[in-house]
Design a protein around this motif. Structure first.
Motif, PDB file in Angstrom:
ATOM      1  N   SER A 139      -3.020   0.320  -9.726  1.00  0.00           N
ATOM      2  CA  SER A 139      -4.178   0.244  -9.496  1.00  0.00           C
ATOM      3  C   SER A 139      -5.029  -0.227 -10.816  1.00  0.00           C
ATOM      4  N   ILE A 140      -5.976  -0.794 -10.641  1.00  0.00           N
ATOM      5  CA  ILE A 140      -6.825  -1.250 -11.785  1.00  0.00           C
ATOM      6  C   ILE A 140      -8.237  -0.145 -11.880  1.00  0.00           C
ATOM      7  N   GLY A 141      -7.981   0.484 -10.740  1.00  0.00           N
ATOM      8  CA  GLY A 141      -9.559   1.305 -10.856  1.00  0.00           C
ATOM      9  C   GLY A 141      -9.610   2.159  -9.605  1.00  0.00           C
ATOM     10  N   TYR A 143     -11.555   2.309  -6.823  1.00  0.00           N
ATOM     11  CA  TYR A 143     -12.449   1.881  -5.952  1.00  0.00           C
ATOM     12  C   TYR A 143     -11.812   0.811  -4.997  1.00  0.00           C
ATOM     13  N   LEU A 145     -11.329  -2.867  -3.367  1.00  0.00           N
ATOM     14  CA  LEU A 145     -11.642  -4.369  -3.248  1.00  0.00           C
ATOM     15  C   LEU A 145     -11.306  -4.764  -1.830  1.00  0.00           C
ATOM     16  N   GLY A 147      -9.491  -7.358  -1.373  1.00  0.00           N
ATOM     17  CA  GLY A 147      -8.300  -8.019  -1.445  1.00  0.00           C
ATOM     18  C   GLY A 147      -7.787  -7.758  -2.911  1.00  0.00           C
ATOM     19  N   GLY A 148      -6.461  -7.802  -2.997  1.00  0.00           N
ATOM     20  CA  GLY A 148      -5.847  -7.411  -4.470  1.00  0.00           C
ATOM     21  C   GLY A 148      -5.991  -8.644  -5.258  1.00  0.00           C
TER      22      GLY A 148
HETATM   23  O1  LIG Z   1      -8.525  -2.672  -3.715  1.00  0.00           O
HETATM   24  C1  LIG Z   1      -7.608  -2.814  -4.422  1.00  0.00           C
HETATM   25  O2  LIG Z   1      -6.459  -3.712  -4.147  1.00  0.00           O
HETATM   26  C2  LIG Z   1      -6.684  -4.503  -2.892  1.00  0.00           C
HETATM   27  C3  LIG Z   1      -6.262  -3.389  -1.606  1.00  0.00           C
HETATM   28  C4  LIG Z   1      -4.804  -3.287  -1.622  1.00  0.00           C
HETATM   29  C5  LIG Z   1      -4.397  -2.534  -0.486  1.00  0.00           C
HETATM   30  C6  LIG Z   1      -5.736  -1.654   0.348  1.00  0.00           C
HETATM   31  C7  LIG Z   1      -6.781  -2.011   0.176  1.00  0.00           C
HETATM   32  C8  LIG Z   1      -7.123  -2.900  -0.885  1.00  0.00           C
HETATM   33  C9  LIG Z   1      -7.571  -2.085  -5.677  1.00  0.00           C
HETATM   34  C10 LIG Z   1      -8.334  -1.358  -6.241  1.00  0.00           C
HETATM   35  N1  LIG Z   1      -8.046  -0.961  -7.457  1.00  0.00           N
HETATM   36  N2  LIG Z   1      -6.600  -1.545  -7.824  1.00  0.00           N
HETATM   37  C11 LIG Z   1      -6.621  -2.177  -6.639  1.00  0.00           C
END
Ligand SMILES: O=C(OCc1ccccc1)c1cn[nH]c1
Length: 250
Positions: A139-141, A143, A145, A147-148
């Protein structure tokens, strides 16, 4: 370093053709290859997602398509002696991506990124590849997104600047905030450049003194103050051994 990225939006990675990462690619330090996930679908609509088992909102990415795509990328083979790639799956439910993790990744010969869209990828894909590869869900944080892909940009840029020869001044990398060592768990303090006075704001005198020991001391004080102010959570993680008696006065 070889990097493969599989995504339904490969055009999302155009920014990796410019600046720091772009130059590293031109100089052969980085070999980044993009793959369109839909190339491994077999239906006319190139479907990559479906409704979640157990009900609930949103869609889940299909395991078959990802499996064929990942197998194909692995089958292409990586750099000499690299063996299999380290698979990185950005997700809010991953372990925190930190500078320390970035340093780990910077030592890898071959990374494979699998950014998800929708609600994520069918969990069996990670299960399947854990038996064959090192798979990191990061995870980069905290929240969510859409998409990744944005997370892959963040991770690739963080890792690329750690590769030898990418950043001109290796010392600036070593002095990074969060870099293991004396600056680990400390935030960078304020930075200044010319002019010495700008709109009535002077640069702190100490920085013009040429007195390097005092300047280093001042910078560390500023880093400690900034960390106390912005990230008290990091203070708790400071190793008391790394603080000298001057630090304790700050
Ligand atoms: O939203 C993210 O990745 C996309 C993603 C992957 C799986 C399900 C929903 C969204 C993310 C937030 N922090 N680090 C990564």
């Amino acid at each position: 370093m070889r990097i493969d990225i599989i995504s339904i939006f490969p055009e999302y990675f155009t920014p990796l053709e410019v600046s720091l990462v772009g130059k590293a690619r031109e100089r052969g330090i980085l070999d980044i290859r993009l793959h369109q996930l839909r190339d491994w679908t077999h239906d006319v609509h190139k479907t990559v997602d479906d409704t979640p088992y157990g009900g609930g909102p949103g869609m889940v990415m299909k395991p078959e398509v990802w499996g064929e795509a990942i197998d194909a990328v692995i089958a292409q083979g990586g750099p000499e002696g690299a063996g299999l790639p380290r698979m990185i799956v950005p997700t809010p439910s991953g372990r925190p991506f930190t500078q320390r993790v970035a340093l780990e990744y910077a030592r890898e010969p071959w990374l494979l990124f699998t950014p998800a869209r929708y609600e994520g990828i069918d969990a069996r894909v990670v299960d399947e590849y854990r038996s064959r590869l090192r798979v990191d869900e990061v995870s980069i944080g905290d929240y969510v997104l859409a998409g990744g892909e944005a997370a892959v940009l963040v991770i690739v840029e963080t890792v690329a600047r750690l590769l030898p020869g990418v950043i001109g001044n290796a010392q600036s990398v070593a002095d990074d905030s969060f870099a293991p060592g004396p600056m680990e768990n400390l935030l960078e303090g304020p930075v200044y450049t010319k002019p010495p006075v700008w709109r009535g704001h002077p640069v702190p005198e100490i920085l013009l003194s040429g007195h390097h020991a005092r300047i280093a001391r001042w910078r560390r004080d500023q880093a400690l103050r900034r960390t106390f102010e912005m990230r008290p959570d990091l203070i708790a993680r400071l190793d008391p051994e790394s603080l000298d008696e001057r630090d304790r006065e700050v």
